[in-house]
Design an enzyme around this catalytic site. Structure first.
Site, PDB file in Angstrom:
ATOM      1  N   PHE A 152      36.806  33.589  44.516  1.00 39.84           N
ATOM      2  CA  PHE A 152      36.840  33.024  43.166  1.00 39.84           C
ATOM      3  C   PHE A 152      37.866  33.716  42.274  1.00 39.84           C
ATOM      4  O   PHE A 152      37.822  33.587  41.056  1.00 39.84           O
ATOM      5  CB  PHE A 152      35.445  33.116  42.519  1.00 39.84           C
ATOM      6  CG  PHE A 152      34.384  32.382  43.297  1.00 39.84           C
ATOM      7  CD1 PHE A 152      34.220  31.016  43.139  1.00 39.84           C
ATOM      8  CD2 PHE A 152      33.564  33.046  44.203  1.00 39.84           C
ATOM      9  CE1 PHE A 152      33.251  30.318  43.863  1.00 39.84           C
ATOM     10  CE2 PHE A 152      32.600  32.365  44.931  1.00 39.84           C
ATOM     11  CZ  PHE A 152      32.438  31.001  44.761  1.00 39.84           C
ATOM     12  N   GLU A 155      44.359  34.156  39.387  1.00 45.04           N
ATOM     13  CA  GLU A 155      45.672  34.796  39.397  1.00 45.04           C
ATOM     14  C   GLU A 155      45.830  35.561  38.085  1.00 45.04           C
ATOM     15  O   GLU A 155      45.375  35.117  37.040  1.00 45.04           O
ATOM     16  CB  GLU A 155      46.771  33.747  39.530  1.00 45.04           C
ATOM     17  CG  GLU A 155      46.805  33.162  40.920  1.00 45.04           C
ATOM     18  CD  GLU A 155      47.920  32.158  41.090  1.00 45.04           C
ATOM     19  OE1 GLU A 155      48.891  32.200  40.316  1.00 45.04           O
ATOM     20  OE2 GLU A 155      47.802  31.318  41.994  1.00 45.04           O
ATOM     21  N   ASN A 208      35.001  25.250  40.597  1.00 48.21           N
ATOM     22  CA  ASN A 208      36.327  25.006  40.024  1.00 48.21           C
ATOM     23  C   ASN A 208      36.373  23.681  39.277  1.00 48.21           C
ATOM     24  O   ASN A 208      36.986  23.588  38.207  1.00 48.21           O
ATOM     25  CB  ASN A 208      37.401  25.042  41.116  1.00 48.21           C
ATOM     26  CG  ASN A 208      37.945  26.451  41.305  1.00 48.21           C
ATOM     27  OD1 ASN A 208      37.470  27.384  40.666  1.00 48.21           O
ATOM     28  ND2 ASN A 208      38.920  26.612  42.169  1.00 48.21           N
ATOM     29  N   LEU A 250      36.894  27.589  27.066  1.00 45.09           N
ATOM     30  CA  LEU A 250      36.815  26.593  25.989  1.00 45.09           C
ATOM     31  C   LEU A 250      38.058  26.720  25.107  1.00 45.09           C
ATOM     32  O   LEU A 250      37.974  26.526  23.901  1.00 45.09           O
ATOM     33  CB  LEU A 250      35.549  26.800  25.147  1.00 45.09           C
ATOM     34  CG  LEU A 250      34.226  26.294  25.737  1.00 45.09           C
ATOM     35  CD1 LEU A 250      33.078  26.523  24.755  1.00 45.09           C
ATOM     36  CD2 LEU A 250      34.297  24.802  26.106  1.00 45.09           C
ATOM     37  N   ALA A 252      41.336  25.139  23.975  1.00 42.18           N
ATOM     38  CA  ALA A 252      42.112  23.895  24.016  1.00 42.18           C
ATOM     39  C   ALA A 252      43.582  24.254  24.197  1.00 42.18           C
ATOM     40  O   ALA A 252      44.025  25.346  23.828  1.00 42.18           O
ATOM     41  CB  ALA A 252      41.898  23.125  22.722  1.00 42.18           C
ATOM     42  N   CYS A 260      45.162  25.842  41.738  1.00 40.59           N
ATOM     43  CA  CYS A 260      43.758  25.612  42.133  1.00 40.59           C
ATOM     44  C   CYS A 260      43.107  24.407  41.465  1.00 40.59           C
ATOM     45  O   CYS A 260      42.675  23.482  42.143  1.00 40.59           O
ATOM     46  CB  CYS A 260      42.928  26.858  41.860  1.00 40.59           C
ATOM     47  SG  CYS A 260      43.334  28.192  42.971  1.00 40.59           S
TER      48      CYS A 260
HETATM   49  C1  UDX Z   1      41.083  29.339  38.967  1.00 43.67           C
HETATM   50  C2  UDX Z   1      39.624  29.825  38.862  1.00 43.67           C
HETATM   51  O1  UDX Z   1      39.402  30.393  37.575  1.00 43.67           O
HETATM   52  C3  UDX Z   1      39.331  30.835  39.965  1.00 43.67           C
HETATM   53  O2  UDX Z   1      37.962  31.213  39.911  1.00 43.67           O
HETATM   54  C4  UDX Z   1      39.648  30.192  41.312  1.00 43.67           C
HETATM   55  O3  UDX Z   1      39.417  31.107  42.373  1.00 43.67           O
HETATM   56  C5  UDX Z   1      41.083  29.695  41.350  1.00 43.67           C
HETATM   57  O4  UDX Z   1      41.307  28.801  40.254  1.00 43.67           O
HETATM   58  P1  UDX Z   1      43.486  30.318  38.317  1.00 43.67           P
HETATM   59  O5  UDX Z   1      44.035  28.993  38.772  1.00 43.67           O
HETATM   60  O6  UDX Z   1      44.129  31.580  38.760  1.00 43.67           O
HETATM   61  O7  UDX Z   1      41.940  30.448  38.726  1.00 43.67           O
HETATM   62  O8  UDX Z   1      43.553  30.290  36.720  1.00 43.67           O
HETATM   63  P2  UDX Z   1      42.564  30.119  35.486  1.00 43.67           P
HETATM   64  O9  UDX Z   1      42.545  31.368  34.711  1.00 43.67           O
HETATM   65  O10 UDX Z   1      41.255  29.566  35.894  1.00 43.67           O
HETATM   66  O11 UDX Z   1      43.377  29.019  34.638  1.00 43.67           O
HETATM   67  C6  UDX Z   1      43.661  27.723  35.180  1.00 43.67           C
HETATM   68  C7  UDX Z   1      44.350  26.850  34.166  1.00 43.67           C
HETATM   69  O12 UDX Z   1      43.482  26.493  33.100  1.00 43.67           O
HETATM   70  C8  UDX Z   1      45.575  27.488  33.481  1.00 43.67           C
HETATM   71  O13 UDX Z   1      46.615  26.537  33.362  1.00 43.67           O
HETATM   72  C9  UDX Z   1      45.053  27.897  32.123  1.00 43.67           C
HETATM   73  O14 UDX Z   1      46.062  27.974  31.146  1.00 43.67           O
HETATM   74  C10 UDX Z   1      44.076  26.760  31.842  1.00 43.67           C
HETATM   75  N1  UDX Z   1      43.012  27.115  30.902  1.00 43.67           N
HETATM   76  C11 UDX Z   1      42.099  28.080  31.223  1.00 43.67           C
HETATM   77  C12 UDX Z   1      42.917  26.432  29.690  1.00 43.67           C
HETATM   78  O15 UDX Z   1      43.729  25.543  29.371  1.00 43.67           O
HETATM   79  N2  UDX Z   1      41.880  26.754  28.847  1.00 43.67           N
HETATM   80  C13 UDX Z   1      40.954  27.699  29.146  1.00 43.67           C
HETATM   81  O16 UDX Z   1      40.042  27.915  28.328  1.00 43.67           O
HETATM   82  C14 UDX Z   1      41.064  28.391  30.362  1.00 43.67           C
END
Ligand code: UDX
Length: 429
Positions: A152, A155, A208, A250, A252, A260
């Protein structure tokens, strides 16, 4: 314990390194000779905070080594982890070619009981197929167990997530591998969930997709906030204090990206479709995510009108902060959308410029974030890097032909920006 990790991508390399850090004897195997050579000589193929130091430390201590030889890895270790890519196919379904190939390679090298653990994100029932494959291609009398142990990590926070996991999921059809798996994870002091293999595999896709849903939900609420004059950050803060909801994920913005969420969401929709369930809720999550980018681009064109030959400074190229990863990055997509409208871009990212150069052409890459706005008509924030909050706003305001900022990540305080004389457009406020 003696462990082999097959695949040295984000998941494999960080997992192997953290296992070595807590005292296990780890061999990381990959068929990419250049990558193994780089790692063996002390180089790191990815940027991940804290990783380089840990790799060096554990290599020096003799607990971590690299190899291109799968069969040696299988023979030397008690537990073999599969951490190879599971890329999407054009229709969104998962391409399991690498997993199948590795299962056959493991089968060919088996000489005694081994635990074969799948760490890659895979469709439910993959564990069963891995077991069938190993049985088919392996020696008749050799026993083995297949375990699903999804990863989980995020990155940018991979080492922390690995060293302090919220939970460790162990999916197995027999009790035999449980003790060994618990021993591997004992030093991490995390809650351990033991399930059947199918449930373990589903936990990953369901988690996810749920997080992606949470982001699309707040992005939809942001659209309502814009129409009604409410502030999405205040709404998120108020919602987040309810422990059942929680404040995280949460934020935006311009939509989620990365290697992922978009992939796992499509895969889960496809997996559901194949077993006869139309997962419309998740399809809507995708639609909202695409719409979020459209709404942001419209915000820019509504203000700047014609983009042709307008100079726009863009802060951020990575798909999120703390990474150099630009795969499926909303920031890159935004740049390409602006280029399509004829805008001329000056771009900066603290870590992702090298990787961006391969996919984002005809832009000016700027090393100093404070120089991005020079000679531009507007400034755009596309990635939530903390350091952008330290931007020299006075210099940027003076360098722009007009002080206009489109903040796609809500990094700055709206009233403060307006007080300083900016035309400031953010998301949901
Ligand atoms: C994700 C999961 O969090 C992780 O548990 C799994 O193993 C792999 O996929 P990751 O893709 O590394 O991890 O990034 P994450 O921090 O989850 O962000 C994903 C995307 O969502 C990014 O583009 C980020 O900018 C966006 N995001 C995240 C938002 O737009 N708002 C948020 O509140 C959180």
């Amino acid at each position: 314990m003696r462990l082999t990790i097959i695949g040295t991508g984000y998941v494999g390399l960080v997992t192997g390194t953290c296992f070595a850090e807590v005292g296990h004897q780890v061999v990381c195997v990959d068929n990419d000779t250049a990558k193994i050579k780089l790692l063996a000589s002390g180089g790191i193929p990815i940027f991940e905070p804290g990783l380089e130091e840990l790799v060096k430390k554990n290599v020096a201590a003799g607990r971590l080594s690299f190899s291109t030889n799968i069969s040696e890895g299988v023979q030397k270790s008690e537990v073999i982890f599969i951490a190879v890519p599971t890329p999407p196919q054009p229709d969104g379904s998962v391409d399991s070619t690498f997993i199948e190939r590795v299962a056959r390679d493991i089968a060919a090298a088996l000489t005694g009981y081994r635990i074969i653990v799948d760490k890659s994100t895979v469709p439910v029932k993959t564990g069963e197929k891995v077991a069938e494959t190993i049985k088919r291609y392996g020696p008749a009398k050799v026993d083995f167990d297949v375990v699903s142990n999804p990863e989980f990590l995020r990155e940018g926070f991979a080492v922390t997530d690995l060293m302090k996991p919220d939970r460790v999921v162990i999916g197995t059809r027999s009790p035999r591998p449980v003790e060994a798996m618990k021993n591997i994870y004992a030093p991490f002091n995390a809650p351990i969930v033991v399930t059947d293999i199918n449930s373990a595999e589903l936990i990953k896709h369901a988690s996810n997709s749920f997080l992606a849903l949470k982001i699309s939900y707040i992005n939809a609420v942001a659209a309502i906030c814009e129409i009604t004059g409410a502030n999405v950050q205040e709404v998120a803060a108020g919602m987040g204090l309810d422990e059942r909801i929680g404040r995280r994920f949460l934020n935006a913005g311009i939509g989620f990206g990365g290697s992922c969420f978009p992939k796992d969401l499509s895969a889960f929709i496809k997996i559901a479709e194949e077993i006869g369930y139309d997962f419309r809720l998740l399809k809507e999550v995708q639609i909202i995510n695409r719409g979020q980018m459209d709404r942001f681009v419209k915000k820019i064109t509504d203000t700047l009108w014609v983009l042709k030959d307008k100079k726009i400074g863009v802060l951020g190229l990575a798909f999120k902060q703390n990474t150099d990863d630009v795969r499926t990055s909303p920031a890159i997509e935004l740049c390409q959308r602006l280029q399509k409208e004829g805008a001329l871009l000056r771009v900066h990212d603290p870590k992702a410029m090298t990787k961006a150069r391969a996919i984002l052409k005809d832009v000016t890459y700027v090393d100093d974030m404070n120089a991005v706005a020079d000679g531009c008509d507007a400034l755009v924030v596309a990635t939530e890097w903390d350091e952008f909050k330290k931007l020299d706003l006075e210099r940027a305001r003076k360098s722009l032909s007009h002080p206009i900022m489109f903040d796609g990540r809500n990094l700055f305080d709206r009233s403060e920006m307006e007080r300083r004389g900016w035309v400031y457009k953010s998301v949901g406020r």
